[in-house]
Write a protein that holds these residues in place. Structure first.
Motif, PDB file in Angstrom:
ATOM      1  N   LEU A  74     -29.330  72.417 -69.647  1.00  0.00           N
ATOM      2  CA  LEU A  74     -28.299  71.516 -69.108  1.00  0.00           C
ATOM      3  C   LEU A  74     -26.904  72.102 -69.207  1.00  0.00           C
ATOM      4  O   LEU A  74     -26.019  71.744 -68.433  1.00  0.00           O
ATOM      5  CB  LEU A  74     -28.293  70.194 -69.904  1.00  0.00           C
ATOM      6  N   LEU A 233     -36.707  71.150 -73.185  1.00  0.00           N
ATOM      7  CA  LEU A 233     -37.944  70.808 -72.462  1.00  0.00           C
ATOM      8  C   LEU A 233     -38.641  69.605 -73.089  1.00  0.00           C
ATOM      9  O   LEU A 233     -39.182  68.751 -72.389  1.00  0.00           O
ATOM     10  CB  LEU A 233     -38.891  72.007 -72.454  1.00  0.00           C
ATOM     11  N   ALA A 236     -36.505  66.699 -71.827  1.00  0.00           N
ATOM     12  CA  ALA A 236     -36.583  66.439 -70.382  1.00  0.00           C
ATOM     13  C   ALA A 236     -37.981  66.004 -69.977  1.00  0.00           C
ATOM     14  O   ALA A 236     -38.157  65.271 -69.013  1.00  0.00           O
ATOM     15  CB  ALA A 236     -36.205  67.699 -69.607  1.00  0.00           C
ATOM     16  N   GLY A 237     -38.981  66.427 -70.746  1.00  0.00           N
ATOM     17  CA  GLY A 237     -40.334  66.397 -70.213  1.00  0.00           C
ATOM     18  C   GLY A 237     -41.251  65.322 -70.718  1.00  0.00           C
ATOM     19  O   GLY A 237     -42.425  65.349 -70.396  1.00  0.00           O
ATOM     20  N   PHE A 364     -35.863  63.820 -58.743  1.00  0.00           N
ATOM     21  CA  PHE A 364     -35.904  65.026 -59.575  1.00  0.00           C
ATOM     22  C   PHE A 364     -34.665  65.900 -59.375  1.00  0.00           C
ATOM     23  O   PHE A 364     -34.673  67.082 -59.703  1.00  0.00           O
ATOM     24  CB  PHE A 364     -37.167  65.830 -59.258  1.00  0.00           C
ATOM     25  N   VAL A 372     -37.798  71.263 -63.192  1.00  0.00           N
ATOM     26  CA  VAL A 372     -38.884  72.242 -63.205  1.00  0.00           C
ATOM     27  C   VAL A 372     -40.244  71.564 -63.424  1.00  0.00           C
ATOM     28  O   VAL A 372     -41.284  72.131 -63.118  1.00  0.00           O
ATOM     29  CB  VAL A 372     -38.675  73.344 -64.271  1.00  0.00           C
TER      30      VAL A 372
END
Ligand code: HEM
Length: 425
Positions: A74, A233, A236-237, A364, A372
């Motif tokens: 980010l 990650l 975010a994921g 997204f 991603v």
């Protein structure tokens, strides 16, 4: 005629006030102490996303950067961003999803659902738990159990700091979050050191990819860079996908016709038996499911907005966006714009049978910072829906509703009771 956007010129000054003020607009506010242009206009938002690195740069609030670290995707720019974005993308590309990541998803989804009978299930809690364990496995090869649990406990203290006041006094949410970050950094340092001493080179996780990465001069990433990327990650994921899972259950509960069509699509997949895995080929052959997922992402707006800053005065659609101002493409405004979507607040998966311009639908993000993990998220949602609708029916325990700010959540965590469709299974 050229216009310069003036502070307070249009609409609301509070994000959560905007839902009632109409959409498809560009207006200003003062957010996180900075003059900010908020755009819910498809053309302007697309321009901002596509021109990342040229006229705009990602610029997240200070509390996000303190917590995620200076090397998180980010907050890095230019060549380093390009390189690490590419690396993250290669970790979840289609061939890896197809070859083994989808198997993990199947296992974790099925294991979660196997515990859902004969009790009240809080979908939001369960989905967050499952997606956290899954991403911890995929990033770090942590098995479900104590190590994942202890990382998760720290993670939830850490994530509470994102929208808190940046006050570093003992006991504040912010300082607890900073403390949790330090604890997570210690845990990740242990994992890195173990891996460096380990003779086994067969790990297929993101940590292995980050440890192997070398730049053009053969230099490896530093431990700080690796840690911030793993943490990025992890953040975010998983909650994004978990909240999408939660909301799709809510929307299907309220729309039996869509649930029925979805169930038939999955039951008809080569006449699969309940409990059989969804394969890659199945995933590519469930158009109504993809419509349900699109409609969920459109209505739910899990990522409300992204944060950018103008790096020079820039004119778009007659507006001059001043250098140094924050710019926020506001996805909720875009996705609920009645000029773009008929009955915009209605869950209507059939609307996706018509082509919808890509600029009107950006759950997204877009441009060089496009998510991603978008395909991983779609696979998680598809596998979840497959097993949920082929094995179970469910009922809400009580009325629940969506809280949309500062992050999307269900007020009561969406309690449901679940029954096997076929008790002989
Ligand atoms: C429904 C689920 C998801 C939603 C709605 C979502 C949304 C987004 C959005 C809007 C961005 C753009 C941020 C920006 O432009 O500043 C983004 C970036 C990102 N997402 Fe996702 N995401 C989801 C799932 C995932 C998953 C499963 C992963 C894990 C692999 C992931 C990893 C990332 C990463 C690493 C970035 C940063 C990309 C960059 O700045 O280069 N996301 N996501």
């Amino acid at each position: 005629m050229e216009q310069t956007v003036q502070e307070g010129e249009r609409c609301s000054t509070r994000l959560h006030g905007m839902a009632s003020r109409g959409y498809g607009n560009v207006f200003t506010s003062n957010l996180f102490g900075s003059p900010t242009i908020i755009t819910a206009d498809a053309e302007v938002s697309k321009f901002v996303l596509q021109n990342e690195g040229k006229y705009f740069r990602a610029s997240y609030p200070k509390s996000f950067v303190d917590l995620l670290g200076k090397y998180s995707l980010l907050d890095i720019h230019g060549e380093l961003h390009k390189r690490l974005h590419g690396l993250a993308l290669s970790f979840v590309n289609s061939s890896k999803l197809k070859d083994y990541l989808m198997d993990d998803v199947e296992r974790y989804v099925q294991s979660m659902l196997s515990t859902w009978q004969n009790r009240v299930v809080y979908v939001q809690e369960e989905a967050k738990l499952m997606t956290f364990s899954l991403i911890a496995k995929q990033l770090l090869s942590f098995p479900p159990g104590e190590r994942t649990q202890s990382l998760k406990n720290e993670y939830y203290r850490f994530v509470a700091g994102f929208f808190s006041m940046r006050i570093s006094l003992p006991g504040t949410t912010y300082s607890k979050a900073i403390q949790a970050r330090q604890n997570i950094v210690r845990k990740l340092t242990v994992a890195i050191n173990e891996r460096k001493q380990d003779k086994i080179t067969e790990y297929k996780d993101m940590l292995a990819a980050l440890l192997d990465e070398k730049d053009a001069n053969g230099e490896s990433l530093t431990d700080d860079q690796i840690i911030d990327n793993v943490l990025g990650l992890l953040s975010a994921g998983h909650e994004t996908t978990a909240m999408s899972m939660t909301l799709v259950v809510k929307y299907l509960t309220d729309c039996p016709k869509a649930l029925q069509q979805l169930r038939e699509e999955h039951q008809n997949l080569k006449k699969k038996k309940a409990g059989e895995s969804l394969t890659w080929d199945d995933y590519k052959n469930i158009p109504f499911t993809q419509n349900v997922i699109n409609e969920t992402l459109r209505l739910a707006n899990i990522a409300l907005s992204v944060f950018r800053e103008a790096t020079q005065d820039i004119e778009i659609k007659g507006y001059t966006l001043p250098k140094g101002w924050k710019v926020m493409p506001y996805f909720r405004g875009l996705h609920l714009d009645p000029a773009l979507y008929k009955d915009a607040k209605k869950f209507d998966p059939w609307r996706w049978e018509e082509r919808i311009p890509s600029a009107n639908f950006t759950p997204f993000g877009g441009g060089p910072r496009l998510c991603v993990g978008l395909e991983l998220a779609r696979i998680e949602l598809s596998c979840f829906l497959h097993h949920l609708v082929t094995r179970f029916s469910w009922k809400p325990v009580e009325e629940d509703y969506v809280v949309a700010f500062p992050v999307t959540n269900m007020k009561k965590k969406l309690p449901i009771v679940v029954k096997l469709l076929n008790p002989d299974q």
